[in-house]
Design an enzyme around this catalytic site. Structure first.
Site, short mmCIF file in Angstrom:
data_model
loop_
_atom_site.label_atom_id
_atom_site.label_comp_id
_atom_site.label_asym_id
_atom_site.label_seq_id
_atom_site.Cartn_x
_atom_site.Cartn_y
_atom_site.Cartn_z
NE ARG A 1 6.68 0.92 1.36
CZ ARG A 1 7.66 1.30 2.05
NH1 ARG A 1 7.81 1.08 3.20
NH2 ARG A 1 9.00 1.71 1.39
CB THR A 2 0.99 -3.10 0.37
OG1 THR A 2 1.05 -1.57 0.26
CG2 THR A 2 -0.48 -3.35 0.61
NE ARG B 1 -1.12 -1.13 -4.97
CZ ARG B 1 -0.86 -0.27 -3.79
NH1 ARG B 1 -1.05 -0.82 -2.72
NH2 ARG B 1 -0.60 0.88 -3.97
CG HIS C 1 -3.89 1.69 0.42
ND1 HIS C 1 -3.96 0.31 0.78
CD2 HIS C 1 -2.38 1.99 0.26
CE1 HIS C 1 -2.82 -0.09 0.96
NE2 HIS C 1 -1.90 0.73 0.77
CE LYS D 1 -4.18 -17.89 -21.50
NZ LYS D 1 -4.35 -18.96 -20.66
#
Lengths: 423, 423, 423
Positions: free
Chosen positions: A169-170, A220, A248, A199
């Protein structure tokens, strides 16, 4: 005091320089310089160096700029190494060394009378004036039409979405925002699993690589504070699209923007925050931002196990914001301008499924709630919802949650515009 | 001898044909033809056929071109089927049959005095002149600015990234390169799991499908030799973005380009290769390419368990390149123009974690190493790094690894430009 | 009777409105209105409401349009709320309420003499005339060249690919189609795992969010009927890119288009459907569409365990289409214009690997089959193939399967153009 480096737009600057073969013209470009230089700066650790100390640098000139930044005198020094080519021409080496210049610590850098956005890391970074200015730009974004100059504002710019945990969604919202403005997108939907992170590469190294490929990074992450670390490293703007239990901020901005769009004002409003107030990132940020406005009254309506924590209550009190806890959703709904419902997150309850089921069913926004809602009031929800708002009320014009999601697009368009082009 | 087919750009050619209703004009277009025809060719197995043998082909004409390709006489025959429409007009059916024409086997096809790139499969395919020419284009790419004609060079072109194993860094670098030139991208981040491969489709079938959707394919695969198989099948250019333990030619190119950019020359340089020399794909390719230059001296510095293998040593000797093994990193660092550090790969050690830990800690590039480094020298690393270079030296201008990563962008821009547009 | 709402293109309409400050001009735009209004409508449940019932709506005007839709009189009412700004100007609030208007139930809405496409949900929705019209547009799409106006038809439009199960081939085909027409793409390759669906969000809620970010949604889902549910919810066009065992209409369209392109006609053809006829979605849809043409003869050639089901046989009979089952592939191949081979799907056989192996090896299209094939006939396959067509026949011009895959591009370009711009 803070130290400002100007690496972030050196590429832009270099384009200016690359055709120069004498210094006076460089001096003449100082005006353009100052505009570029302030972008994406402010963090002392943003030191970046170019390779200019080798035997092929035959000529080098120091350019000193004395400028007034935010009304404070400051100085900036740039070394532009030149190379004597075999044909006798003096050519810029396309590398500059950027020394620091000092200004007093201000929350952001001002351009004209507006605050210059550098990164979007947390909701608290925005004061009331900046919020209003962002909302003004978001309003303009609502009017951007296909195939008009406005829809090409960010043509040529590249946004990288670096998602260490999935959030379709974001991500879609940001990518749509970038493309609606003519920009391009590099997508990483699952950076944690796919990238060099697996890694053992540090976030800082990843950022320093990805910033070479893009003009802005939307990140994110699963760890609180990751966005700030990225911004400290990066020479290009970073937008925090959620960092674990942390922040957020674009969700918080779109929530406030939606209230302003739907109710027409932010001062003097009554807001009921409902549901998971203990862990819900959005309601905590929203409470924080609402505290910047006058005469706001906040009602907390939540099951006992997920009540609003004291830090937010104390903060509201310290800011002179009235709040009260209530167990009567109908009463609160009848008084408020905004009912902000949230999802009870099952994962917070561990094995206590019984507690979850009890909490989940306690405060449902349904037709009964809408029946007592004032005519001008709205119901919001950060989505996704389960059954905490019943679908039969979706068609009521006061159900604002899908418009709220759409507003995320305009807020993100505004932020991208501001971070990449300024005001 | 090799056989050349010209299917790859038939779409381009067909656009020319589609408005034609008589043959002489077709003949007249032979000049344009030859330009298109040479693109993406050279492999005898690239036979493709169009469906022209059906009852609705009322008219067909054979076009014979006699041309001089690479100074050799050659011939080319094209059948252009026409269809008689109900209204009496003669219209091209938009399908051509391309017969082969023969030229002598040359390493690549020359256009003017430059070698025409067709695919990028392995580092060894490039000779010194081609490398220099590519680097020249990469230099131009460093100067491409937003919203200039240069940034629209590949407008209308589509690149497909077909990644059978994830490599976010490489993928983003290619996608950024394509978009920086105005091109578009189709992304497949996890082709192995998601694609028809899971249902048992051959790589060849996948390529023949994807080539219908794109103009160039960037492929990463887990099997050595996969890129060559793809190129043999495809009628559009293929770039190998790494095929298992095999090749990663664009990394090799950007490494050599970085040395040339940082040191200013490739002849007469001293390079220390450090770390995992047995399995490190990048150091092996780099050694291979450096052998094309004069008076190069290579030092191998590695833990015993991952020493450089004899094939490369023998090759260097055969090419007259001086090399020696050393256990003294400080001594090598003090002599070299370039220290190329690599990560010790844990997965190579199986259960012998003790050997891994010993190997891993043995040669670390830290401030002590930088202290003995010459002023003009640089440290490179293909990234990602763990702790084989300490982060405290990152700010030293001689730490070139992030600039090296950025150079990957310019090299890939150059290759995309050359493969799609030519010189 | 069906109810039509016009929300889907309100954004387009609002752009018209947003600069208006008096009603007569709004009335004058009714012609434009009708064009927009019919797009993406037809489903009664597509009710969407704007928030206009709040205290800040100072003025509101009802606009009544009487129009002839598909030759039927109909009415449409739109409320345009205006806001009195502090400066005394009357400004549209950028929200409209769209009331329903009634027309008789027609399969699609006609514009001029063409059927207006609204969604692409199932193969059966297309009648013969619509198919022909789509094929005409697809033919035009074959001629779209780079950097011509045609290649910018969908500039400014955003397509979201919402794939709840992976299908790289189909996704790339759609994304290529969109980009070949200048449009942009938002990609979700694994919506099931990554999206809010994992948190329990309904498909309807997801659609209402994603439609805020894009202009058209291409959806693949694991549940039969999901595309129809999405279309019922969405105010923008939905294309079904496969919903579980249900429909895959664009595959069906490209199959028929390929026959028409390769054979030159659809009436009077003989088609052999081979392989998994019981579960193969493509052959079932193809049989359905072929029934719309005259004098078609269909041969079913399949192992006993995967014979064509009675529903299709009965349907063909009811439509007057001749069909027969045959166990003799060579005989059928010698008679048919088209042999449509399909893959036997292992997953249908559970633990009966023996049955699978028997079924799989029974009807292979190899050189022997090509030897008896008529000169004008073609072999098709929806791909991916395993060994049901041997690779040695790929080079035969009658092997049409890769051209068939390419035709998918043109069909999808045509559908995107028709859904977003109309005829």
């Amino acid at each position: 005091m803070c130290t400002i480096f100007l690496w972030s737009h050196c590429l832009g600057i270099l384009c200016l320089f690359s055709s120069l073969s004498y210094i006076p013209t460089v001096m003449a470009s100082s005006a353009a310089f100052s505009t570029y230089a302030l972008h994406g700066s402010k963090l002392a650790s943003r030191t970046m160096w170019a390779n200019t100390f080798n035997e092929h640098t035959y000529s080098c000139s120091i350019l000193q700029l004395k400028q007034s930044i935010c009304g404070k005198p400051s100085s900036l020094s740039v070394e532009i190494p030149f190379e004597l080519q075999p044909n006798g021409r003096l050519v810029s080496k396309n590398r500059v060394i950027c020394s620091a210049f000092e200004v007093e610590n201000t929350p952001s850098v001002m351009v004209g009378n507006k605050f210059q956005l550098e990164d979007v890391i947390e909701a608290q970074q925005f004061d009331r004036e900046t919020l209003n200015a962002i909302f003004e730009v978001a309003r303009e974004m609502e009017l951007v039409e296909k195939n008009t100059p406005g829809s090409q504002l960010l043509k040529g710019y590249l946004m990288a979405t670096l998602f260490y945990e999935p959030s379709t969604r974001t991500r879609l919202s940001f990518e749509s925002a970038m493309k609606r403005l003519g920009g391009e997108v590099l997508t990483t939907e699952n950076a944690r699993e796919f990238s060099s992170a697996a890694k053992g590469e540090t976030l800082e190294d990843t950022i320093r690589t990805v910033e070479g490929y893009s003009d802005i990074i939307v990140m994110r992450h699963f760890e609180s504070g990751a966005a700030r670390r990225a911004a400290t490293t990066a020479s290009i703007p970073i937008i925090n699209a959620g960092d674990g239990p942390g922040q957020h901020p674009t969700q918080a901005l779109l929530d406030v923007y939606t209230i302003e769009r739907e109710i027409g004002k932010l001062d003097g409003i009554k807001v009921g925050l409902v549901g998971d107030l203990a862990y819900g990132r959005t309601v905590r940020s929203l409470a924080h931002l609402l505290a910047k406005y006058h005469d706001v009254k906040i009602y907390f309506v939540s099951p006992d196990v997920v009540r609003m924590k004291n830090d937010i209550k104390d903060y509201l009190t310290s800011m002179g914001i009235e709040w009260e806890e209530s167990a009567d959703l109908m009463d609160v709904a009848s008084k408020c301008d905004v009912i902000y419902q949230t999802r009870i997150q099952r994962e917070r309850f561990g094995e206590r499924i019984d507690l979850y089921e009890e909490a989940r069913g306690k405060y449902i926004v349904n037709q009964d709630v809408f029946n007592v809602l004032q005519k001008h009031a709205v119901v919001m929800h950060p989505l996704p919802r389960l059954d905490e708002i019943t679908v039969d009320v979706d068609k009521d014009p006061r159900a604002a949650y899908f418009r709220q999601a759409k507003n995320g697009l305009y807020i993100r368009m505004a932020l991208l515009k501001l971070l990449l082009l300024g005001w």
